[in-house]
Design a protein around this motif. Sequence first.
Motif: not given
Length: 241
Positions: A37-54, A149-154
């Motif tokens: 699984e990739p890590l969340p591509a989210l700009a708010r770090p506080g949202d990452w764990l919630e996104a992964l849990d979902a 293999t490095q992804p393009i991330l904002a």
Amino acid sequence: MAERLTLLTGWAASPAALEPLRAALHARVPYLEVRLEPLPALARPGDWLEALDARLPRDGWLGGWSLGGMLAAQLAARRGAACRGLIGLCSNVCFRARAGWPQAMPADVFDAFRQACRLDAEQTLKRFTLLVAQGGGDARSLARQLQLTQPILAPAVLDAGLQLLAELDGRAALETYPGPQLHLFAGRDALVPAAAAQALLDWLPDVEVQCFAAASHGLPLEQPEELAGAILAFMREGDHG
């Protein structure tokens, strides 16, 4: 043995970086589903764990590489007995050194890296792949694999990941998670000091800790067969323990 192992990749890395490990696991245990699984591509770090849990399945084993392992620890603690076991790959309790956990990247070194990433992400990411590969048996080839293999991330996503690396403290999560834990480190890691392995074992004697002496932070790419053997042995122990 549980039928599923979910592995999170590291900062600025794609799941493809864990593909050699998945192949090694599948060759040994064909019926084990290994989900990368990739890590969340989210700009708010506080949202990452919630996104992964979902997003991530709730059954089976959970692990991750570097930042992925730190987030997996937080998620395992949140899910408790619903998580069969936790596996960290070159994943420190705290990535950035702090009071009570000095076995980590010095704060000034980390802060300089984060600032460099904000100023020139492309060059900093290239330097990062070299750091991941540093200490490996064939560091140049390993760095090249990571670059391909490095992804393009904002930039905001990259910085959110660095903020998590700066702030996450896994001590409470590791202490409260009730399931079995395996933490695998690399002796020549340029990003996570090898001393973190003994520090973790001294602090939590009941967890399993192993250090691959002649490996870099790119351990999952560099020694997938050895890593697969350690992971499967741990999972078998967890099933019968």
